[in-house]
Scaffold this motif. Structure first.
Motif, PDB file in Angstrom:
ATOM      1  N   ASP A 150       0.708  -1.355   0.143  1.00 25.10           N
ATOM      2  CA  ASP A 150       0.062  -0.047   0.002  1.00 25.10           C
ATOM      3  C   ASP A 150       0.937   1.171  -0.113  1.00 25.10           C
ATOM      4  OD1 ASP A 150       0.863   0.018   2.553  1.00 25.10           O
ATOM      5  OD2 ASP A 150      -0.957   0.234   3.547  1.00 25.10           O
ATOM      6  N   ASN A 151       2.197   1.208   0.016  1.00 28.27           N
ATOM      7  CA  ASN A 151       2.936   2.297   0.055  1.00 28.27           C
ATOM      8  C   ASN A 151       4.449   1.935  -0.131  1.00 28.27           C
ATOM      9  OD1 ASN A 151       1.932   2.852   2.891  1.00 28.27           O
ATOM     10  ND2 ASN A 151       3.989   2.297   2.853  1.00 28.27           N
ATOM     11  N   GLY A 152       5.468   2.656  -0.412  1.00 29.77           N
ATOM     12  CA  GLY A 152       6.844   2.275  -0.635  1.00 29.77           C
ATOM     13  C   GLY A 152       7.455   1.935   0.933  1.00 29.77           C
ATOM     14  N   THR A 153       8.513   1.448   0.735  1.00 32.29           N
ATOM     15  CA  THR A 153       9.373   1.050   2.070  1.00 32.29           C
ATOM     16  C   THR A 153       9.550   2.075   2.950  1.00 32.29           C
ATOM     17  OG1 THR A 153      10.399  -0.645   0.810  1.00 32.29           O
ATOM     18  CG2 THR A 153      11.614   0.105   3.082  1.00 32.29           C
ATOM     19  N   PRO A 154       9.284   1.893   4.368  1.00 32.54           N
ATOM     20  CA  PRO A 154       9.525   3.225   5.078  1.00 32.54           C
ATOM     21  C   PRO A 154      10.975   3.749   5.176  1.00 32.54           C
ATOM     22  CG  PRO A 154       9.347   1.242   6.310  1.00 32.54           C
ATOM     23  CD  PRO A 154       9.114   0.913   4.961  1.00 32.54           C
ATOM     24  N   PRO A 155      11.328   4.996   5.376  1.00 32.06           N
ATOM     25  CA  PRO A 155      12.748   5.287   5.392  1.00 32.06           C
ATOM     26  C   PRO A 155      13.378   4.936   6.768  1.00 32.06           C
ATOM     27  CG  PRO A 155      11.113   7.213   5.829  1.00 32.06           C
ATOM     28  CD  PRO A 155      10.404   5.910   5.438  1.00 32.06           C
ATOM     29  N   GLU A 156      12.601   4.727   7.733  1.00 37.33           N
ATOM     30  CA  GLU A 156      13.274   4.339   9.030  1.00 37.33           C
ATOM     31  C   GLU A 156      12.092   3.575   9.879  1.00 37.33           C
ATOM     32  OE1 GLU A 156      14.269   7.785  11.067  1.00 37.33           O
ATOM     33  OE2 GLU A 156      12.420   8.444  11.458  1.00 37.33           O
ATOM     34  N   ILE A 157      12.303   2.693  11.071  1.00 36.19           N
ATOM     35  CA  ILE A 157      11.674   2.184  11.475  1.00 36.19           C
ATOM     36  C   ILE A 157      12.074   2.381  13.282  1.00 36.19           C
ATOM     37  CG2 ILE A 157      10.725   0.643   9.873  1.00 36.19           C
ATOM     38  CD1 ILE A 157      12.412  -1.592  11.631  1.00 36.19           C
ATOM     39  N   ILE A 158      10.964   2.339  14.025  1.00 37.10           N
ATOM     40  CA  ILE A 158      11.165   2.283  15.592  1.00 37.10           C
ATOM     41  C   ILE A 158      11.767   0.750  15.808  1.00 37.10           C
ATOM     42  CG2 ILE A 158      10.198   2.553  17.681  1.00 37.10           C
ATOM     43  CD1 ILE A 158       8.020   4.021  16.534  1.00 37.10           C
ATOM     44  N   ILE A 159      13.051   0.889  16.439  1.00 35.20           N
ATOM     45  CA  ILE A 159      13.607  -0.184  16.644  1.00 35.20           C
ATOM     46  C   ILE A 159      13.632  -0.575  18.511  1.00 35.20           C
ATOM     47  CG2 ILE A 159      16.008   0.467  17.211  1.00 35.20           C
ATOM     48  CD1 ILE A 159      14.929  -2.748  15.437  1.00 35.20           C
ATOM     49  N   ARG A 160      13.327   0.283  19.118  1.00 34.97           N
ATOM     50  CA  ARG A 160      13.044  -0.084  20.441  1.00 34.97           C
ATOM     51  C   ARG A 160      12.725   1.073  21.333  1.00 34.97           C
ATOM     52  NH1 ARG A 160      18.823   0.817  20.317  1.00 34.97           N
ATOM     53  NH2 ARG A 160      19.524   2.200  22.040  1.00 34.97           N
ATOM     54  N   ALA A 161      12.290   1.013  22.412  1.00 36.30           N
ATOM     55  CA  ALA A 161      11.773   2.004  23.239  1.00 36.30           C
ATOM     56  C   ALA A 161      12.682   2.228  24.622  1.00 36.30           C
ATOM     57  CB  ALA A 161      10.203   1.823  23.913  1.00 36.30           C
ATOM     58  N   ASP A 162      13.428   3.445  24.712  1.00 32.21           N
ATOM     59  CA  ASP A 162      14.209   3.433  25.919  1.00 32.21           C
ATOM     60  C   ASP A 162      13.074   4.178  26.953  1.00 32.21           C
ATOM     61  OD1 ASP A 162      16.114   1.984  25.077  1.00 32.21           O
ATOM     62  OD2 ASP A 162      17.292   3.709  24.282  1.00 32.21           O
ATOM     63  N   GLY A 163      12.493   3.666  27.690  1.00 31.56           N
ATOM     64  CA  GLY A 163      11.536   4.502  28.779  1.00 31.56           C
ATOM     65  C   GLY A 163      10.601   4.887  27.773  1.00 31.56           C
ATOM     66  N   LYS A 164      10.311   6.390  27.699  1.00 43.53           N
ATOM     67  CA  LYS A 164       9.331   6.614  26.701  1.00 43.53           C
ATOM     68  C   LYS A 164       9.809   7.264  25.354  1.00 43.53           C
ATOM     69  CE  LYS A 164       6.226   8.234  30.156  1.00 43.53           C
ATOM     70  NZ  LYS A 164       5.371   9.624  30.761  1.00 43.53           N
ATOM     71  N   GLU A 165      11.188   7.257  25.359  1.00 43.57           N
ATOM     72  CA  GLU A 165      11.865   7.641  24.192  1.00 43.57           C
ATOM     73  C   GLU A 165      11.963   6.465  22.968  1.00 43.57           C
ATOM     74  OE1 GLU A 165      16.270   9.250  22.459  1.00 43.57           O
ATOM     75  OE2 GLU A 165      15.861   8.919  24.504  1.00 43.57           O
ATOM     76  N   LEU A 166      11.519   6.777  21.852  1.00 46.17           N
ATOM     77  CA  LEU A 166      11.481   5.672  20.760  1.00 46.17           C
ATOM     78  C   LEU A 166      12.811   5.870  19.887  1.00 46.17           C
ATOM     79  CD1 LEU A 166       7.720   5.905  19.699  1.00 46.17           C
ATOM     80  CD2 LEU A 166       8.954   4.238  21.408  1.00 46.17           C
ATOM     81  N   VAL A 167      13.463   4.881  19.704  1.00 51.42           N
ATOM     82  CA  VAL A 167      14.652   4.727  19.055  1.00 51.42           C
ATOM     83  C   VAL A 167      14.442   4.283  17.618  1.00 51.42           C
ATOM     84  CG1 VAL A 167      17.214   4.004  18.865  1.00 51.42           C
ATOM     85  CG2 VAL A 167      15.999   4.510  21.122  1.00 51.42           C
ATOM     86  N   ARG A 168      14.883   5.047  16.727  1.00 52.17           N
ATOM     87  CA  ARG A 168      14.485   4.778  15.046  1.00 52.17           C
ATOM     88  C   ARG A 168      15.852   4.154  14.617  1.00 52.17           C
ATOM     89  NH1 ARG A 168      10.186   8.031  16.079  1.00 52.17           N
ATOM     90  NH2 ARG A 168       8.349   7.512  15.103  1.00 52.17           N
TER      91      ARG A 168
END
Length: 402
Positions: free
Chosen positions: A219-237
């Protein structure tokens, strides 16, 4: 995908569908999921529906979805995975209302889709998903649906959760997987391919393969980045860059380029679609509804005005799709952390053929020679050939009402 020249990920089950079926080189989506799905369900481009909030579906079009029209004609319809046409907590029976008899869908912006998923089954939240992986449950749901309906006409819509990053606006963030992180993109592609193989194996076991069209598309192209983990409330891409035909290709989701809109599409139907075909017919998401109705022998309602055209004859081996151009529009995305974007077109649009693309700001690209759009051609640069091409594409804009 390997069958499209990909070198970063193994996709053996999709490769086999392409090898034994039909691969489309010129299938086009919108650059992000919601407008693609709006077009898919209705057979009409997003701008036709006016202002549609992000993650919503126009009320006046609910009786004209491909699922509702097939249901009226006697099909039983099941769906599992992603919905994103409403917040299910606000309208839990929305899938049933627009034509699905059975549904197992994760709560978009409500809970996880992967590990320990929040799943609505026919409008009610399941209480048995703890310790489970969402894609396994979505696949099981559709397999059981096909088993229960093997003796009647059915539509099984596997609206895959992968490959897509996790929901990014929940507090606390959704649970990590078994490696104390979220799945990376390669792992999600592997799971996507495995799920396709599982669905095909189920059709084989049920002895339904020769009576079933399998249609795979993105339904669209590949994402430019993805979320790989959560450090507390911070999402690491982490960035997503894939190797294809010897080139590194950054993810193009949200862009109007080929990387954002030229998507894989494979059709497989043993005994009807001859194996090993690769076609250059133009196809966009508005074509799915008329194609499904054509294949099912269901006449289009006379009052239904579509942008899509059927490519069923191509699948039957009776000729190419009559479509002469495809259309795409840019959509306004949600604000980070919010679910209340306005969803209207931002104004940038294009029409294109296999070789040429014209934007509504006047830029013309020769896609056959400039697929990454580095060299825009202005009207004052046109020779007689380009002038004729520009005029032809401009007339398509005008036919659309722009």
């Amino acid at each position: 995908m390997e069958c499209y020249g990909g070198q970063s990920y193994r996709t053996p089950h999709l490769n086999e569908l392409a090898r034994t079926g039909m691969k489309f080189n010129h299938a086009y989506s919108m650059p992000v999921c919601h407008p693609s799905r709006l077009t898919l369900m209705s057979g009409r481009y997003p701008f036709r529906h006016g202002h549609v909030p992000w993650g919503d579906y126009p009320k006046d079009a609910e009786d004209q979805t491909f699922s509702r029209l097939l249901q009226t004609a006697g099909y039983t319809n099941g769906i599992a995975g992603k919905w994103q046409l409403c917040l299910l907590r606000d309208d839990p029976l929305h899938p049933q209302r627009i034509g699905f008899d059975q549904s197992d869908l994760f709560g978009w912006h409500e809970g996880p889709r992967y590990y320990e998923p929040m799943i609505y089954t026919n409008g009610s939240v399941r209480d048995d998903t703890l310790g489970h992986y969402g894609p396994d449950l979505y696949q099981r749901s559709l397999i059981e649906f096909m088993k229960a309906n093997r003796d009647r006409p059915f539509l099984a819509y596997y609206s895959m959760a992968v490959a897509h990053e996790v929901t990014d606006d929940l507090d606390p963030p959704v649970p990590h997987g078994p490696f104390d992180r979220y799945d990376n993109y390669a792992e999600m592609v592997a799971e996507m391919d495995r799920g396709v193989g599982r669905m095909v194996a189920a059709l084989d076991a049920l002895k339904l393969r020769e009576n079933t069209l399998i249609l795979f598309l993105a339904d669209n192209g590949t994402p430019p980045e993805i979320i790989i983990r959560a450090d507390g409330k911070e999402l690491v891409r982490t960035p997503v860059v894939s190797r294809r035909n010897g080139l590194d290709v950054p993810g193009g989701k949200k862009q109007l380029t080929n990387a954002g809109t030229n998507v894989p599409m494979i059709a497989n139907w043993p005994g009807t679609i001859s194996p090993g075909q690769q076609v250059d017919d133009l196809v966009d998401f508005s074509d799915i509804l008329p194609t499904f109705l054509d294949l099912a022998g269901v006449p289009l309602p006379s009052e239904l005005k579509l942008d899509g055209v059927s490519f069923a004859n191509r699948l039957r081996g009776q000729g190419a799709s009559p479509r002469s151009f495809v259309y795409c529009e840019e959509a306004v995305l949600p604000k980070p952390g919010g679910v209340e974007p306005d969803g209207e077109s931002s104004g940038l649009k294009w029409v294109r053929t296999q070789a040429w693309k014209l934007y509504n700001d006047g830029r013309l690209f020769h896609m056959a020679e400039d697929p990454v759009e580095q060299y825009p051609l202005a009207a004052e640069q046109d020779n007689s050939t380009r002038k004729m091409i520009r005029q032809k594409l401009q007339r398509e804009f005008e036919r659309l009402g722009f």
